[in-house]
Scaffold this active site. Structure first.
Site, PDB file in Angstrom:
ATOM      1  CE  LYS A  22      -1.541   1.490   4.097  1.00  0.00           C
ATOM      2  NZ  LYS A  22      -1.195   2.870   4.466  1.00  0.00           N
ATOM      3  CG  ASN A  23       2.468   2.654   3.480  1.00  0.00           C
ATOM      4  OD1 ASN A  23       1.288   2.980   3.258  1.00  0.00           O
ATOM      5  ND2 ASN A  23       2.903   2.413   4.682  1.00  0.00           N
ATOM      6  CB  CYS A 117      -4.374  10.083  11.724  1.00  0.00           C
ATOM      7  SG  CYS A 117      -2.834   9.292  12.130  1.00  0.00           S
ATOM      8  NE  ARG A 122       0.923  10.080  10.231  1.00  0.00           N
ATOM      9  CZ  ARG A 122       0.477   9.038   9.539  1.00  0.00           C
ATOM     10  NH1 ARG A 122      -0.662   8.476   9.863  1.00  0.00           N
ATOM     11  NH2 ARG A 122       1.168   8.602   8.492  1.00  0.00           N
ATOM     12  CG  ASP A 308       3.992   1.412   9.372  1.00  0.00           C
ATOM     13  OD1 ASP A 308       4.074   1.681   8.162  1.00  0.00           O
ATOM     14  OD2 ASP A 308       3.736   2.266  10.249  1.00  0.00           O
ATOM     15  NE  ARG A 400      -6.986   4.288   6.127  1.00  0.00           N
ATOM     16  CZ  ARG A 400      -6.535   5.460   6.552  1.00  0.00           C
ATOM     17  NH1 ARG A 400      -6.928   5.956   7.688  1.00  0.00           N
ATOM     18  NH2 ARG A 400      -5.672   6.141   5.829  1.00  0.00           N
TER      19      ARG A 400
HETATM   20  C1  EPZ Z   1       4.597   6.979   6.226  1.00  0.00           C
HETATM   21  O1  EPZ Z   1       3.820   7.998   6.834  1.00  0.00           O
HETATM   22  C2  EPZ Z   1       3.703   5.744   6.181  1.00  0.00           C
HETATM   23  N1  EPZ Z   1       2.518   6.028   5.375  1.00  0.00           N
HETATM   24  C3  EPZ Z   1       3.293   5.349   7.598  1.00  0.00           C
HETATM   25  O2  EPZ Z   1       2.545   4.142   7.498  1.00  0.00           O
HETATM   26  C4  EPZ Z   1       4.558   5.079   8.409  1.00  0.00           C
HETATM   27  O3  EPZ Z   1       4.191   4.784   9.733  1.00  0.00           O
HETATM   28  C5  EPZ Z   1       5.457   6.324   8.380  1.00  0.00           C
HETATM   29  O4  EPZ Z   1       5.765   6.676   7.019  1.00  0.00           O
HETATM   30  C6  EPZ Z   1       6.776   6.080   9.100  1.00  0.00           C
HETATM   31  O5  EPZ Z   1       7.444   4.997   8.513  1.00  0.00           O
HETATM   32  C7  EPZ Z   1       2.643   6.021   4.023  1.00  0.00           C
HETATM   33  O6  EPZ Z   1       3.697   5.783   3.483  1.00  0.00           O
HETATM   34  C8  EPZ Z   1       1.401   6.317   3.249  1.00  0.00           C
HETATM   35  P1  EPZ Z   1       6.639  10.429   8.110  1.00  0.00           P
HETATM   36  P2  EPZ Z   1       4.349   9.527   6.790  1.00  0.00           P
HETATM   37  O7  EPZ Z   1       6.403  11.697   7.355  1.00  0.00           O
HETATM   38  O8  EPZ Z   1       5.119   9.757   5.551  1.00  0.00           O
HETATM   39  C9  EPZ Z   1       7.106  13.711  11.482  1.00  0.00           C
HETATM   40  C10 EPZ Z   1       0.715   2.711   7.840  1.00  0.00           C
HETATM   41  O9  EPZ Z   1       0.374   2.109   8.866  1.00  0.00           O
HETATM   42  N2  EPZ Z   1       6.885  14.695  10.403  1.00  0.00           N
HETATM   43  O10 EPZ Z   1       7.796   9.582   7.731  1.00  0.00           O
HETATM   44  O11 EPZ Z   1       3.181  10.396   7.059  1.00  0.00           O
HETATM   45  C11 EPZ Z   1       5.867  12.871  11.759  1.00  0.00           C
HETATM   46  O12 EPZ Z   1       4.994  13.533  12.645  1.00  0.00           O
HETATM   47  C12 EPZ Z   1       1.169   4.154   7.926  1.00  0.00           C
HETATM   48  O13 EPZ Z   1       0.773   2.192   6.694  1.00  0.00           O
HETATM   49  C13 EPZ Z   1       6.961  16.043  10.713  1.00  0.00           C
HETATM   50  O14 EPZ Z   1       7.201  16.430  11.855  1.00  0.00           O
HETATM   51  O15 EPZ Z   1       5.327   9.539   8.023  1.00  0.00           O
HETATM   52  C14 EPZ Z   1       6.462  11.607  12.352  1.00  0.00           C
HETATM   53  O16 EPZ Z   1       6.724  11.836  13.724  1.00  0.00           O
HETATM   54  C15 EPZ Z   1       0.975   4.725   9.319  1.00  0.00           C
HETATM   55  N3  EPZ Z   1       6.756  16.963   9.721  1.00  0.00           N
HETATM   56  C16 EPZ Z   1       7.799  11.460  11.621  1.00  0.00           C
HETATM   57  O17 EPZ Z   1       8.079  12.758  11.061  1.00  0.00           O
HETATM   58  C17 EPZ Z   1       6.483  16.574   8.427  1.00  0.00           C
HETATM   59  O18 EPZ Z   1       6.327  17.453   7.546  1.00  0.00           O
HETATM   60  C18 EPZ Z   1       7.760  10.439  10.479  1.00  0.00           C
HETATM   61  O19 EPZ Z   1       6.673  10.781   9.661  1.00  0.00           O
HETATM   62  C19 EPZ Z   1       6.400  15.194   8.137  1.00  0.00           C
HETATM   63  C20 EPZ Z   1       6.612  14.274   9.139  1.00  0.00           C
END
Ligand code: EPZ
Length: 421
Positions: A22-23, A117, A122, A308, A400
């Protein structure tokens, strides 16, 4: 609403085919906004999040058609608008992935703020800061990101303060059509990001450093790209989930259509717990252990232990002998499954971002609730070995990101049924 009724304890046996990731599929669908041809994508997982993003592409004026359940053709040549509206984005925050490609191709777009969420606030500040460095004018108005770059985006040197998976994907797609070279320091190295780079590179976008934290992307200056057909990589998180389902139930199970090299941190922790494996290029067989050993886990960005998989390992750790600790370092609220596992009888204590599990504990079936996507699968794993009947409610979370979960688990021998409240 649907719920799952699971009767345990049940052993599993046999083979399970892992679906596309999915990701990986989500950014790859957003990437079709950069194409001047119809893009054919195989091994597309049939899950709700994919259908949501395809609906968004359609709302923008794109078209898609499924050749079979897992093969889709997407055409975005005749896009009519560049506004990703709240009613779609609110259901799936990964919709933010259209921001980079829309802005880079059209020079303007409006994307609803995704909002937080269940697992955390996020934010998308890192996405927006990077696009501003590439010349975009970004304003937030009435819950929407309004982005303008009338003369197109220009290459920049982006340094991410934190590693962000979709933030990296957004910048890669924005940079692909920008004018000049974009470098990204502290880029995400997840396999899903690697596949996005590989597909774009095969489409004529020059990219260096693929798979490393230092990327260089040479933009086409708004020339759209021709994207050849490709298959989505296997889902490493779905694979890890089935490994945990087998491990917790003392079962031997073989995973097919899997990339073992994407799962090394997960396999390493399972081996620490005593499990053994037979591994080939695209299959993994897990074998039970006499005594599941306790383990200490800290979630990290790839190639570290994936957040995850945190919930699934928490469920598994309830059956480990001794005290296990799991520290969640990426998200501020990703332990909602703890109270649900405690309802089944697990002995877990939470202190800050660390869960301490004492096992093994006898789990007993009861009503529990799914709270987010990966927590849902942890509840299913635990329910499968709990004594008696467990009802897992709110499984719209599960739908999902897991394709045909009850059929796949049922085919492995689980007593699992989808019912309606
Ligand atoms: C991706 O989310 C995945 N989703 C998530 O999978 C996964 O948990 C996550 O990466 C971490 O591996 C998809 O790929 C669609 P991040 P993403 O931006 O990209 C902070 C699932 O279960 N951050 O890497 O949204 C954020 O708050 C889902 O399949 C900022 O502060 O995660 C987090 O603490 C859940 N500012 C950390 O970085 C930003 O602009 C990592 O978030 C962006 C992120």
């Amino acid at each position: 609403m649907d719920y799952l009724e699971i009767t345990g304890p049940t052993k599993l046996h046999g083979n399970v085919k892992i679906s596309g990731a999915k990701n990986a599929a989500l950014p790859l669908i957003a990437m079709t906004l950069l194409a001047n041809n119809t893009v054919k994508i195989g091994n597309m997982p049939s899950v709700v999040d994919i259908k949501t993003l395809l609906k968004l592409i359609e709302n923008l004026g794109g078209t898609f058609s499924f050749k079979d359940e897992n093969t889709v053709e997407i055409n975005t040549c005749c896009l009519t608008n560049t506004k990703a509206t709240y009613e779609i984005v609110k259901t799936m925050r990964a919709s933010i992935l259209v921001l980079g490609p829309l802005l880079s191709r059209f020079g303007h777009c409006e994307v609803s703020l995704p909002g937080g969420c269940a697992i955390g606030q996020r934010p998308i500040d890192l996405h927006l800061k990077a696009l501003e460095q590439m010349g975009a004018k970004i304003t937030i108005h009435a819950g929407y990101v309004q982005a303008e770059a009338p003369d197109g985006l220009k290459g920049a040197h982006i340094i991410f303060d934190k590693i962000t998976v979709t933030g990296t994907a957004n910048v890669i797609m924005a940079a692909a059509l920008a004018k000049g070279k974009t470098t990204i320091t502290n880029a995400a190295r997840e396999p899903e990001v690697v596949q996005l780079c590989e597909v774009l590179k095969n489409s004529g976008v020059s990219i260096e450093g693929i798979g490393t934290a230092e990327l260089a992307i040479y933009g086409t200056d708004r020339r759209l790209v021709d994207i050849d057909p490709f298959d989505v990589i296997p889902d490493r998180i779905e694979a890890g989930t089935y490994l945990c389902a087998a491990g917790i139930s003392d079962s031997t199970v073989t995973l097919e259509n899997v990339r073992p090299d994407h799962l090394e941190a997960v396999t390493g922790k399972l081996e620490e717990m005593g499990f053994t494996f037979d591994i080939t290029e695209n299959t993994m067989t897990i074998h039970p252990t006499d005594t599941i050993k306790s383990v200490n886990i800290v979630t990290q960005e790839y190639p570290g232990f994936p957040t995850d998989m945190q919930a699934q390992f928490l469920a598994l750790a309830t059956q480990a002998h001794g005290t296990s600790t799991i520290e969640e370092r990426l998200f501020e609220n990703r332990f909602m499954h703890v109270s649900e596992l405690q309802r089944l009888g697990a002995d877990i204590k939470l202190s800050g971002h660390t869960a301490t599990v004492i096992g093994p504990s006898q789990l007993s079936g009861t009503d529990v609730m799914a709270t987010d996507l990966r927590a849902s699968s942890a509840m299913v794993i635990a329910a499968n070995i709990a004594e008696g009947v467990t009802q897992v409610h709110r499984i719209y979370h599960l739908d999902r990101g897991y394709e045909n979960l009850e059929k796949k688990l049922g085919d492995l021998g689980a007593k699992i049924e989808r019912l309606r409240e």
